[in-house]
Enzyme design. Structure first.
Site, PDB file in Angstrom:
ATOM      1  CG  MET A  11      -4.340  -0.845  -6.377  1.00  0.00           C
ATOM      2  SD  MET A  11      -5.965  -0.696  -5.648  1.00  0.00           S
ATOM      3  CE  MET A  11      -5.930   0.946  -4.998  1.00  0.00           C
ATOM      4  CG  HIS A 405       7.868   0.211 -11.018  1.00  0.00           C
ATOM      5  ND1 HIS A 405       7.451   1.036 -12.036  1.00  0.00           N
ATOM      6  CD2 HIS A 405       6.817   0.128 -10.165  1.00  0.00           C
ATOM      7  CE1 HIS A 405       6.213   1.446 -11.810  1.00  0.00           C
ATOM      8  NE2 HIS A 405       5.812   0.910 -10.667  1.00  0.00           N
TER       9      HIS A 405
HETATM   10  C1  LIG Z   1       4.612   1.917  -3.067  1.00  0.00           C
HETATM   11  C2  LIG Z   1       4.526   1.079  -4.324  1.00  0.00           C
HETATM   12  C3  LIG Z   1       3.688   1.487  -5.352  1.00  0.00           C
HETATM   13  C4  LIG Z   1       3.609   0.727  -6.517  1.00  0.00           C
HETATM   14  N1  LIG Z   1       2.672   1.055  -7.470  1.00  0.00           N
HETATM   15  C5  LIG Z   1       2.466   0.220  -8.511  1.00  0.00           C
HETATM   16  C6  LIG Z   1       1.382   0.427  -9.400  1.00  0.00           C
HETATM   17  O1  LIG Z   1       0.550   1.328  -9.241  1.00  0.00           O
HETATM   18  N2  LIG Z   1       1.246  -0.424 -10.451  1.00  0.00           N
HETATM   19  C7  LIG Z   1       2.126  -1.445 -10.670  1.00  0.00           C
HETATM   20  O2  LIG Z   1       1.979  -2.159 -11.675  1.00  0.00           O
HETATM   21  N3  LIG Z   1       3.149  -1.687  -9.827  1.00  0.00           N
HETATM   22  C8  LIG Z   1       3.311  -0.907  -8.722  1.00  0.00           C
HETATM   23  N4  LIG Z   1       4.292  -1.193  -7.823  1.00  0.00           N
HETATM   24  C9  LIG Z   1       5.206  -2.329  -8.106  1.00  0.00           C
HETATM   25  C10 LIG Z   1       4.574  -3.690  -7.902  1.00  0.00           C
HETATM   26  O3  LIG Z   1       3.724  -3.694  -6.781  1.00  0.00           O
HETATM   27  C11 LIG Z   1       5.710  -4.726  -7.753  1.00  0.00           C
HETATM   28  O4  LIG Z   1       6.495  -4.715  -8.924  1.00  0.00           O
HETATM   29  C12 LIG Z   1       5.228  -6.157  -7.564  1.00  0.00           C
HETATM   30  O5  LIG Z   1       4.272  -6.237  -6.535  1.00  0.00           O
HETATM   31  C13 LIG Z   1       6.427  -7.037  -7.262  1.00  0.00           C
HETATM   32  O6  LIG Z   1       5.988  -8.308  -6.867  1.00  0.00           O
HETATM   33  P1  LIG Z   1       6.998  -9.397  -6.303  1.00  0.00           P
HETATM   34  O7  LIG Z   1       6.182 -10.586  -6.015  1.00  0.00           O
HETATM   35  O8  LIG Z   1       8.156  -9.524  -7.203  1.00  0.00           O
HETATM   36  O9  LIG Z   1       7.620  -8.793  -4.958  1.00  0.00           O
HETATM   37  P2  LIG Z   1       6.926  -8.266  -3.561  1.00  0.00           P
HETATM   38  O10 LIG Z   1       5.611  -7.698  -3.925  1.00  0.00           O
HETATM   39  O11 LIG Z   1       7.958  -7.449  -2.961  1.00  0.00           O
HETATM   40  O12 LIG Z   1       6.654  -9.596  -2.784  1.00  0.00           O
HETATM   41  C14 LIG Z   1       7.654 -10.291  -2.090  1.00  0.00           C
HETATM   42  C15 LIG Z   1       7.057 -10.929  -0.854  1.00  0.00           C
HETATM   43  O13 LIG Z   1       8.018 -11.758  -0.244  1.00  0.00           O
HETATM   44  C16 LIG Z   1       8.035 -11.517   1.144  1.00  0.00           C
HETATM   45  N5  LIG Z   1       9.384 -11.848   1.625  1.00  0.00           N
HETATM   46  C17 LIG Z   1      10.547 -11.245   1.320  1.00  0.00           C
HETATM   47  N6  LIG Z   1      11.568 -11.860   1.940  1.00  0.00           N
HETATM   48  C18 LIG Z   1      11.041 -12.889   2.638  1.00  0.00           C
HETATM   49  C19 LIG Z   1      11.599 -13.878   3.479  1.00  0.00           C
HETATM   50  N7  LIG Z   1      12.912 -13.967   3.712  1.00  0.00           N
HETATM   51  N8  LIG Z   1      10.749 -14.768   4.070  1.00  0.00           N
HETATM   52  C20 LIG Z   1       9.408 -14.701   3.836  1.00  0.00           C
HETATM   53  N9  LIG Z   1       8.833 -13.782   3.033  1.00  0.00           N
HETATM   54  C21 LIG Z   1       9.645 -12.884   2.446  1.00  0.00           C
HETATM   55  C22 LIG Z   1       7.684 -10.049   1.279  1.00  0.00           C
HETATM   56  O14 LIG Z   1       7.199  -9.774   2.578  1.00  0.00           O
HETATM   57  C23 LIG Z   1       6.619  -9.911   0.209  1.00  0.00           C
HETATM   58  O15 LIG Z   1       5.363 -10.299   0.702  1.00  0.00           O
HETATM   59  C24 LIG Z   1       4.399  -0.443  -6.655  1.00  0.00           C
HETATM   60  C25 LIG Z   1       5.224  -0.870  -5.601  1.00  0.00           C
HETATM   61  C26 LIG Z   1       5.262  -0.123  -4.442  1.00  0.00           C
HETATM   62  C27 LIG Z   1       6.133  -0.626  -3.301  1.00  0.00           C
END
Ligand SMILES: Cc1cc2nc3c(=O)[nH]c(=O)nc-3n(C[C@H](O)[C@H](O)[C@H](O)COP(=O)(O)OP(=O)(O)OC[C@H]3O[C@@H](n4cnc5c(N)ncnc54)[C@H](O)[C@@H]3O)c2cc1C
Length: 473
Positions: A11, A405
């Site tokens: 977060m 990240h």
């Molecule tokens: C453990 C951890 C700690 C972190 N800590 C921080 C922090 O403190 N602060 C910060 O700024 N960032 C943090 N991050 C990074 C940040 O959370 C991510 O960069 C950001 O959430 C990425 O968002 P996104 O939408 O690109 O991808 P994701 O959040 O990965 O979302 C992708 C979504 O698509 C879904 N999906 C994937 N493939 C399919 C499919 N084929 N069909 C249907 N659904 C699918 C997944 O289930 C997921 O819900 C952290 C990440 C993690 C894992």
């Protein structure tokens, strides 16, 4: 879960540096410089912290967005640490989101009134009753359906195993994240031609950079042990009973190795731990997933001493990895090549960062509490003299992990470079956009959640404009 990694992350709310976005724009992505994106960072934000709202960075914040952002009051517990960083020549910033973006700061988090601001909580919950919103839960997208080169829908695997098709009135938007958005493109026939053919996938569009350009923040744990205090272990347990609170106070710094630089080279996130910290074990064993022998050394060293668990992150790596398919089965996981330290300069920089940080133990406060770096007795580094530059290089090589990240595998960029254009439309086809962390052409100097939410905000406006709907400016 709904909301993806924002439902599981730590977060920390950090936007990154002005230079990050100016660099995106300079790479040929019009509309993505700092001044452009600041509007969208502010648009989504609902800043709650009174000190920030009354402080000198207030103009960079907003109080009307969906995403609650605030910070716990850890001043009393963490003040001596900031004093030590000040003594070590660092600026202390009341907020990292001002004009000055290098220094130690009081970190902000995406939570509100003890509730995590996952994107599902913050953005979906308030609009869940809209008639034009429908969420198919527990459903896997298998591939995009095309009519010639126009995306018209998505093939999905429904709970229970039925494969079905969903069609779009206007366009299809992929937001499956840095690991899975390129997978979906490749399963749909868009990607490096030879790789698709190897996997018996018909090539709809040869797009050589799909899955390439993977960038991530390499992270190395450093442990600083301080005074003996067996009593505080009890407080530590309390942190895990009250799950709506943070288990430990956090201090953060964005540091430039050259102190005159306006953008940082590394981030240090310090978890302030009581003796026998459970958080330390959890971070070691699960968050960064180090070997049992290393976590054991750490647990032993801090069993009766307070400690700082420090996540040392290289903010601007030159190394790049990639995502590849294992095969054409949508249920199969992809191959992730992190690429960490594939550029030797990154290892040098990371080792220098650890050396730079570790001088903190020589400050008045740290000396007064008997601080020392914990030697985790790495077998692989036993031939190096402890504390030398070569030792820290060996240490980084053997301790490196991800800070979770990953970005960049469907990067935006000009014709011939970008998988998507600056409006995030997949180049070479119509009716298809990607909007998530995968579109970042280069990783930002900070945690990636806020930048991803900014990308989503900006995408929403671009979609509206492209379909003739006016936007608020
Ligand atoms: C453990 C951890 C700690 C972190 N800590 C921080 C922090 O403190 N602060 C910060 O700024 N960032 C943090 N991050 C990074 C940040 O959370 C991510 O960069 C950001 O959430 C990425 O968002 P996104 O939408 O690109 O991808 P994701 O959040 O990965 O979302 C992708 C979504 O698509 C879904 N999906 C994937 N493939 C399919 C499919 N084929 N069909 C249907 N659904 C699918 C997944 O289930 C997921 O819900 C952290 C990440 C993690 C894992």
């Amino acid at each position: 879960m709904l909301g993806g990694s924002s439902g599981a992350n730590y977060m920390i709310y950090v936007r990154g540096s002005r230079e990050d976005y100016d660099d995106w724009a300079n790479q040929g992505n019009e509309g993505w410089n700092w001044d452009n994106v600041l509007h969208y960072f502010k648009k989504s934000e609902r800043m709650i912290d009174p000190a920030i709202l009354n402080g000198e960075t207030a103009q960079n914040h907003n109080t009307n967005g969906y995403l609650g952002v605030t910070r716990p009051d850890w001043k009393e517990k963490t003040e001596p640490l900031y004093e030590a960083f000040k003594e070590n020549g660092h600026r202390i910033l009341s907020d990292i989101h001002g004009d000055q973006q290098v220094g130690y700061y009081y970190p902000t988090f995406t939570f509100d009134n003890h509730i995590r601001q996952s994107t599902a909580n913050a953005f979906l919950s308030p609009i869940r009753d809209r008639p034009n919103l429908f969420v198919l839960k527990n459903t896997l997208a298998r591939k995009v359906i095309f009519d010639d080169k126009k995306a018209i829908g998505v093939e999905v695997l429904l709970p229970g195993g039925k494969v079905s098709e969903v069609f779009a009135n206007k366009e299809v938007i992929l937001s499956a994240g840095t690991i899975n958005s390129p997978q979906l493109l490749m399963l749909s026939g868009i990607g490096p031609a030879a790789h698709l053919e190897e996997n018996n996938i018909d090539v709809l569009l040869a797009s050589p950079n799909v899955g390439e350009n993977l960038q991530d923040h390499a992270c190395v744990l450093l442990i600083v042990a301080g005074k003996r205090n067996i009593v505080s272990a009890v407080q530590n347990l309390a942190g895990f009973v009250h799950l709506d609170s943070f288990p430990s106070p956090v201090v953060a710094g964005h540091v430039a190795l050259d102190r005159k630089q306006t953008y940082p080279d590394y981030q240090a996130v310090l978890f302030v731990e009581p003796a026998a910290s459970l958080t330390a074990s959890i971070i070691c064993a699960t968050v960064v997933g180090l070997e049992y022998s290393i976590c054991n050394e750490i647990s032993y060293a801090i069993q009766d001493r307070e400690s700082l668990i420090v996540a040392m992150t290289l903010l601007k790596p030159d190394s790049k990895g990639k995502i590849e398919l294992k095969n054409k089965d949508p249920l199969e996981k992809v191959k992730i090549y992190s690429g960490f330290y594939s550029n030797k300069n990154d290892l040098e920089q990371h080792a220098r960062s650890v050396e730079d940080f570790s001088t903190i133990v020589n400050t008045t406060y740290f000396k007064s509490v008997g601080s020392e770096l914990v030697n985790v007795n790495l077998e692989a580094c036993k031939n190096f003299t402890y504390g030398t530059h070569d030792y820290w290089k060996c240490y980084a090589l053997n301790m490196v992990s991800t800070l979770w990240h990953p970005v960049g595998t469907c990067a935006m960029g000009p014709e011939g470079v970008g998988v998507v254009d600056e409006r995030l439309r997949v180049r070479g086809v119509t009716g298809l956009r990607v909007s998530d962390a995968s579109i970042m052409p280069a990783i930002t100097r900070g945690n990636t959640n806020a930048p991803t939410i900014m990308i989503a905000e900006k995408t929403a406006d671009m979609i509206k404009l492209d379909h003739g709907i006016s936007i608020e400016v």
